[in-house]
Motif scaffolding. Structure first.
Motif, PDB file in Angstrom:
ATOM      1  N   PRO A  36       0.819  -1.223   0.000  1.00  0.00           N
ATOM      2  CA  PRO A  36       0.000   0.000   0.000  1.00  0.00           C
ATOM      3  C   PRO A  36       0.852   1.273   0.000  1.00  0.00           C
ATOM      4  O   PRO A  36       1.585   1.525   0.962  1.00  0.00           O
ATOM      5  N   THR A  37       0.750   2.031  -1.080  1.00  0.00           N
ATOM      6  CA  THR A  37       1.559   3.239  -1.244  1.00  0.00           C
ATOM      7  C   THR A  37       0.666   4.367  -1.750  1.00  0.00           C
ATOM      8  O   THR A  37      -0.007   4.230  -2.771  1.00  0.00           O
ATOM      9  N   LEU A  38       0.678   5.473  -1.047  1.00  0.00           N
ATOM     10  CA  LEU A  38      -0.126   6.628  -1.424  1.00  0.00           C
ATOM     11  C   LEU A  38       0.782   7.774  -1.848  1.00  0.00           C
ATOM     12  O   LEU A  38       1.618   8.243  -1.073  1.00  0.00           O
ATOM     13  N   LEU A 232      -6.281   2.923   3.041  1.00  0.00           N
ATOM     14  CA  LEU A 232      -5.799   1.540   3.070  1.00  0.00           C
ATOM     15  C   LEU A 232      -6.776   0.626   2.341  1.00  0.00           C
ATOM     16  O   LEU A 232      -6.367  -0.252   1.557  1.00  0.00           O
ATOM     17  N   THR A 233      -8.077   0.843   2.556  1.00  0.00           N
ATOM     18  CA  THR A 233      -9.088   0.033   1.870  1.00  0.00           C
ATOM     19  C   THR A 233      -9.009   0.226   0.361  1.00  0.00           C
ATOM     20  O   THR A 233      -9.033  -0.739  -0.413  1.00  0.00           O
ATOM     21  N   ARG A 234      -8.891   1.471  -0.067  1.00  0.00           N
ATOM     22  CA  ARG A 234      -8.833   1.763  -1.501  1.00  0.00           C
ATOM     23  C   ARG A 234      -7.554   1.202  -2.124  1.00  0.00           C
ATOM     24  O   ARG A 234      -7.583   0.648  -3.239  1.00  0.00           O
ATOM     25  N   LEU A 235      -6.448   1.297  -1.433  1.00  0.00           N
ATOM     26  CA  LEU A 235      -5.189   0.786  -1.955  1.00  0.00           C
ATOM     27  C   LEU A 235      -5.229  -0.728  -2.105  1.00  0.00           C
ATOM     28  O   LEU A 235      -4.728  -1.284  -3.098  1.00  0.00           O
ATOM     29  N   ARG A 236      -5.825  -1.405  -1.122  1.00  0.00           N
ATOM     30  CA  ARG A 236      -5.928  -2.865  -1.206  1.00  0.00           C
ATOM     31  C   ARG A 236      -6.850  -3.290  -2.347  1.00  0.00           C
ATOM     32  O   ARG A 236      -6.590  -4.280  -3.039  1.00  0.00           O
TER      33      ARG A 236
END
Length: 515
Positions: A36-38, A232-236
């Motif tokens: 997970p990277t934003l 985190l939910t969106r990245l996953r």
């Protein structure tokens, strides 16, 4: 001598590889995008003209953007700021030279990132592909000359829709990325948006990585993003669908320029240093597009077609008609001037007017900004924008006149009457009506005939007369990107009028087929 002043816009592809990224010098490692990277892109949106004019931007919004971000650089050692629009950088250089010199130091240090690959954040629907290519060319040329860096992506957060041809244009210019937040305007969730991050495929199969849901550019950071459950939910979810557990977030201020403020910058600094499950990368707007591997790009979801707005600015396609007319005339005359100048350089050894053409393009490209050209700016803004359009038209007309004159001097223009050279800038042979003003040594004759290069008379009509001047219309065939010399002679007698089935009255038109 009169010229054809109408020319369709032909795409003249100018390649300018955006290889030297703005923030490449600051990167020490490439993130593992399977985790997970934003990517947080700090940016300040400025509508160069909208509910204000260029004067307001120059007097207030541009200097505010400089001073506010300079202060944040000093307060937060890891703060990085992105800004678009080479035209705004030129304003800063012209009006605030001391601050501009300081800006260049921050650019060299990798703190201030010139990005976006556009002369200004332009409308994308009305301009021709050639205009978009020129915008990219001149913007990255400015960035390269001034800072030694260029951008690899097209950043258009507030533009009112995008055509299906745009990915092809961007890819041909060497760009690899694109981002906008406008598609989600007023829609709450990303209604009608094909993906958050994916590949937007153009008409020829080439593509760019597109970020279509990065959030509002006015977003402030109010938490430790490394601990954000929402992200985190969106990245996953991204990782499950494409194998790339990364995403892109706008952070900053708009529409008056400026900065996100100290509090938000402070939270972002904590987020970058945070130890939560989300790795927060706060850097250049180009970084994400560079960090993706070819294999990761290939695995992203794909979309091919237009990207149009759902709830905003639909009427802008036919408002502000005068601005669109000036823009269209400049696109056509710029193309005609370019072709004439190139031919004159090759054949007549006339020096290619690079400076004049560039000045003309930069004059009218500024008017393609996404509020000016769509017609959503206030009326006083157009007194400046229209002026630039007219100045640009004059520049292109001067280039065309000079180039055509140089070519005519290489041609055999001898005739029995007054010779008239006609230039066709189109890439196809043309059979069209020419309007020309003819000056005679003495009183203008009662009738004239016009003869084509093959010696045959062509259809001719006198439109108006004034002493020794006639305005005439005649039918002309001219080869593609070529010239033809016509001979205008005094007629010995007035041509016999042919009977026409056309009948005209105040309220009615009728010919042999229609009434």
């Amino acid at each position: 001598m009169k010229l054809f002043r109408t020319a369709i816009t032909i795409v003249f592809f100018v390649f300018y590889a955006a290889q030297r990224s703005a923030s490449a010098q600051t990167r020490t490692e490439t993130p593992d995008l399977t985790k997970p990277t934003l990517y947080v892109v700090t940016y300040s949106h400025l509508d160069t003209e909208w509910c204000w004019t260029y004067r307001d931007s120059i007097r207030e919004y541009i200097p505010n953007t400089l001073s506010e971000n300079f202060a944040l650089f000093e307060q937060y050692p890891h703060y990085i700021f992105n800004w678009t629009g080479a035209s705004r950088y030129r304003f800063a250089k012209d009006y605030y030279p001391e601050e501009y010199a300081r800006l260049k130091q921050y650019v060299a240090a990798g703190r201030w990132i010139p990005t976006g690959s556009a002369w200004d954040e332009n409308d994308a629907i009305v301009p021709s592909p050639e205009s978009i290519i020129r915008s990219i060319l001149y913007a990255n040329r400015w960035f390269d000359k001034e800072f030694g860096k260029t951008s690899n992506q097209y950043m258009m957060p507030d533009t009112f829709g995008f055509p299906a041809s745009l990915p092809t244009t961007l890819a041909h210019c060497g760009l690899v990325g694109f981002s906008t937040k406008k598609l989600t305007y007023g829609a709450g969730a990303a209604v009608g948006v094909p993906f958050n991050v994916g590949r937007w495929v153009g008409v020829d199969g080439q593509s760019v990585v597109a970020v279509l849901n990065p959030g509002d550019y006015r977003t402030r950071v109010t938490e430790d993003l490394s601990q954000s459950e929402k992200w985190l939910t969106r990245l996953r979810e991204n990782g499950k669908s494409s194998g790339v557990s990364a995403d892109y977030m706008y952070h900053g201020n708009g529409d008056l320029g400026g900065s996100p403020g100290a509090e938000s910058a402070g939270f972002l600094e904590k987020s970058v240093a945070g130890n939560g499950p989300v790795r927060v990368h706060a850097g250049g707007a180009d970084d994400f597009f560079r960090d993706l591997t070819p294999e990761q790009k290939a695995g992203l979801p794909q979309y091919k077609g237009d990207l149009l707005l759902i709830q905003h600015s639909a009427g802008s396609i036919n408002s502000g008609a005068a601005m669109k007319r000036w823009n269209h005339r400049n696109e056509r005359l710029a193309d005609a001037a370019e072709r004439a100048a190139v031919v004159a350089d090759l054949i007549a050894q006339s020096s290619y007017p690079s400076e004049a053409l560039t000045d003309g393009w930069l004059r009218f490209l500024g008017g393609q900004m996404h509020d000016i050209l769509p017609g959503t700016s206030i009326p006083p803004a157009y007194s400046f924008a229209w002026n630039d359009q007219i100045v640009a038209l004059n520049r292109f007309a001067d280039v065309t006149d000079h180039a055509v004159s140089e070519m005519v001097q290489q041609m055999d223009t001898r005739g029995k009457g007054i010779s008239l050279a006609v230039y066709n800038p189109l890439s196809i042979d043309r059979d069209d009506i020419v309007r020309a003003e003819i000056v005679f040594p003495k009183t203008a004759p009662d009738a004239v005939e016009v003869f084509a290069p093959d010696g045959k008379a062509v259809a001719t009509q006198i439109q108006s007369r004034d002493k020794n001047r006639l305005v005439i219309l005649f039918s002309a065939q001219v080869p593609a990107v070529g010239y033809a010399v016509f001979d205008v002679r005094s007629a010995t007698k007035t041509p016999t009028k042919t009977k026409s089935p056309l009948r005209v009255s105040e309220k009615q038109l009728e010919n042999a087929r229609y009434r």
